[in-house]
Structures are given as structure tokens and as C-alpha cells.
Motif scaffolding. Structure first.
Motif, mmCIF file in Angstrom:
data_model
loop_
_atom_site.group_PDB
_atom_site.id
_atom_site.type_symbol
_atom_site.label_atom_id
_atom_site.label_comp_id
_atom_site.label_asym_id
_atom_site.label_seq_id
_atom_site.Cartn_x
_atom_site.Cartn_y
_atom_site.Cartn_z
ATOM 1 N N SER A 31 0.846 -1.194 0.000
ATOM 2 C CA SER A 31 0.000 0.000 0.000
ATOM 3 C C SER A 31 0.881 1.244 0.000
ATOM 4 C CB SER A 31 -0.883 0.008 1.257
ATOM 5 O OG SER A 31 -1.518 1.271 1.403
ATOM 6 N N ASN A 33 -0.053 3.829 1.468
ATOM 7 C CA ASN A 33 -0.492 4.576 2.651
ATOM 8 C C ASN A 33 0.304 4.168 3.889
ATOM 9 O OD1 ASN A 33 -2.404 5.670 0.937
ATOM 10 N ND2 ASN A 33 -3.932 4.131 1.478
ATOM 11 N N TYR A 34 1.494 4.703 3.987
ATOM 12 C CA TYR A 34 2.351 4.426 5.139
ATOM 13 C C TYR A 34 3.357 5.555 5.243
ATOM 14 C CZ TYR A 34 6.107 3.273 1.943
ATOM 15 O OH TYR A 34 7.070 3.355 0.967
ATOM 16 N N ASN A 69 -5.722 2.491 -2.514
ATOM 17 C CA ASN A 69 -6.235 3.725 -3.150
ATOM 18 C C ASN A 69 -6.805 3.450 -4.529
ATOM 19 O OD1 ASN A 69 -5.271 4.936 -0.852
ATOM 20 N ND2 ASN A 69 -3.438 5.772 -1.833
ATOM 21 N N GLN A 70 -7.422 2.285 -4.673
ATOM 22 C CA GLN A 70 -7.986 1.912 -5.970
ATOM 23 C C GLN A 70 -9.489 1.653 -5.893
ATOM 24 O OE1 GLN A 70 -5.599 -1.504 -7.064
ATOM 25 N NE2 GLN A 70 -3.768 -0.268 -7.436
ATOM 26 N N GLY A 84 -11.234 9.748 -1.436
ATOM 27 C CA GLY A 84 -10.032 10.429 -0.968
ATOM 28 C C GLY A 84 -9.486 9.944 0.357
ATOM 29 N N VAL A 85 -10.134 8.967 0.961
ATOM 30 C CA VAL A 85 -9.653 8.456 2.250
ATOM 31 C C VAL A 85 -8.362 7.671 2.028
ATOM 32 C CG1 VAL A 85 -10.146 6.775 4.070
ATOM 33 C CG2 VAL A 85 -11.896 8.425 3.384
ATOM 34 N N ARG A 86 -7.374 7.948 2.835
ATOM 35 C CA ARG A 86 -6.087 7.267 2.713
ATOM 36 C C ARG A 86 -5.826 6.492 4.000
ATOM 37 N NH1 ARG A 86 -7.017 7.979 -1.686
ATOM 38 N NH2 ARG A 86 -6.102 9.384 -3.220
ATOM 39 N N SER A 88 -4.727 2.363 5.717
ATOM 40 C CA SER A 88 -4.080 1.070 5.457
ATOM 41 C C SER A 88 -4.099 0.262 6.749
ATOM 42 C CB SER A 88 -2.636 1.270 4.974
ATOM 43 O OG SER A 88 -1.873 1.934 5.972
ATOM 44 N N TRP A 110 -1.614 3.216 8.549
ATOM 45 C CA TRP A 110 -2.589 4.221 8.975
ATOM 46 C C TRP A 110 -3.916 3.541 9.293
ATOM 47 C CZ3 TRP A 110 -1.339 7.777 4.172
ATOM 48 C CH2 TRP A 110 -0.011 8.212 4.266
#
Ligand code: ZN
Length: 214
Positions: A31, A33-34, A69-70, A84-86, A88, A110
Motif C-alpha cells: 500500500s 499509505n504508510y 487507493n484503488q 479520498g480516504v487514505r 491502510s 494508517w
């Protein structure tokens, strides 16, 4: 039968966390998102979550898509709020027990958001997150507990985890997962059993504390 011939049956490799923070037994889904943990942060907390997308429906790729994010936010009305939420997690355990890993353990996933444990805020700094595919309204699968047991044991060995909590315990009033159907007693018994019977692993006295005592 040739009794002198040693037959090696296929032996499952023991679960592990490698030097890069990956569990080879987990399917890797990196991901974006880190970020990095603060200098000197000790990974002392394990946080158990549940997630399902759409809520209460299992299977499909929406959870994985979210963490990568897909996610197609037009695919379901409830996904609109995820635009838009990010977010993980380190690990996701699906209903059949399959484990996926999104972020190496040494990095900050996250998953916890605004949170606090024993006076320390921002639990993402010092925790590992495990999501169970599930909901607050129905039981989890046995296969999920067994994978959670294996994963927890290797995490305890790899990191100085001292406490295991639910997301609901570190974000009360804001989060309710893993919820009332997560069986803390069964989870703890599986860990204690492994520590007592599988030689190795973790001395019983070294098991982390739980939010609810047996
Ligand atoms: Zn959660």
C-alpha cells in the motif's frame, strides 16, 4: 515399503517476520499509505480491527482496493464517504483465513486514527494493525482465529508487543471494532495453548496483556 527410506512429508514452513518487516506467509499487497515511525518508537501494541466493504458483505476486492487507493467509490452508495480516504493496515485476515500484508511491520500503517493507549496518543506510531474481514454483528470464522493465532505469535517474537487491544479500546466512542462478536477469550486461549504446547515460541508469562481478562 522400504522402511529404511526416510520420507519427508511436506512440512509447512513456520511463520515468520523477515528482516524487512514482511511475513512471507502473507500475500503481499504493498500500500502507498504508510510512512515512517517516529525515531525510537517501540512496537509495543497490537490492535485488532474488523472491516467489511460494503458493511456486512464479505468477499470481493473492495477492502484491498481501499488500502491500495484503488476503490471505485461509485460502486456502492456507502463508498461515497471513502472518496479520498487514505488508510491502510499491516495485515488483513479474510474470512477463509488468508492473510494479506499491506505495510511492513517496521513502517507506520494508517489504521488507528485518533487514538490513545495508556496516555500515549497516536497509536499508529507504536502499534501493528490487524484487520479481520468481519463486522460488529456476526461471528468471525474459525479459520480467521487460527491465522490470527499464527500471526500474533510471530509478531510477539519479532516485536516487543506488550498489549493486545481492540480498536474500540483505543478510540472509544469513535470506533466499535472488532466488536462484541470478536471472541477475546478464544483468542487468548489459542495463544496460551500455542505457548504451552508448541515448545518454542513464547513463554506463557511473556504473552501480552489483553483488554479483557479470562
Ligand atoms: Zn478499526
Amino acid at each position: 515399503m522400504n522402511r529404511n527410506k526416510l520420507v519427508l512429508h511436506s512440512v509447512q514452513p513456520a511463520w515468520m517476520i523477515d528482516a524487512g518487516g514482511h511475513c512471507p506467509q502473507a500475500e503481499q499487497k504493498p500500500s502507498p499509505n504508510y510512512d515512517h515511525r517516529p525515531d525510537g518508537a517501540e512496537i509495543s501494541l497490537l490492535v485488532i480491527h474488523n472491516i467489511s466493504l460494503p458493511a456486512g458483505q464479505f468477499g470481493g476486492s473492495a477492502i484491498t482496493d481501499l488500502f491500495l487507493n484503488q476503490l471505485d467509490v461509485t460502486a456502492h452508495p456507502s463508498f461515497t464517504s471513502l472518496q479520498g480516504v487514505r488508510v491502510s493496515t499491516h495485515f488483513l485476515i479474510r474470512r477463509d483465513g488468508q492473510v494479506l500484508q499491506f505495510v511492513p511491520v517496521n513502517l507506520r500503517a494508517w489504521h488507528a486514527g485518533v487514538s490513545s493507549f495508556q496516555g500515549q496518543s497516536a497509536c499508529n506510531n507504536f502499534s501493528v494493525g490487524i484487520e479481520l474481514e468481519g463486522s460488529d454483528h456476526q461471528a468471525f470464522e474459525e479459520a480467521q482465529y487460527l491465522s490470527l493465532q499464527k500471526l500474533t505469535l510471530v509478531l510477539i517474537q519479532a516485536c516487543p508487543i506488550r498489549h493486545i487491544v481492540g480498536h474500540q479500546d483505543i478510540a472509544p466512542g469513535r470506533k466499535t471494532d472488532p466488536g462484541p462478536f470478536f471472541n477475546w477469550k478464544q483468542y487468548k486461549e489459542l495463544l496460551v495453548h500455542a505457548a504451552q504446547h508448541e515448545s518454542m515460541l513464547v513463554p506463557t508469562h511473556a504473552l501480552p496483556s489483553f483488554p479483557f481478562m479470562l
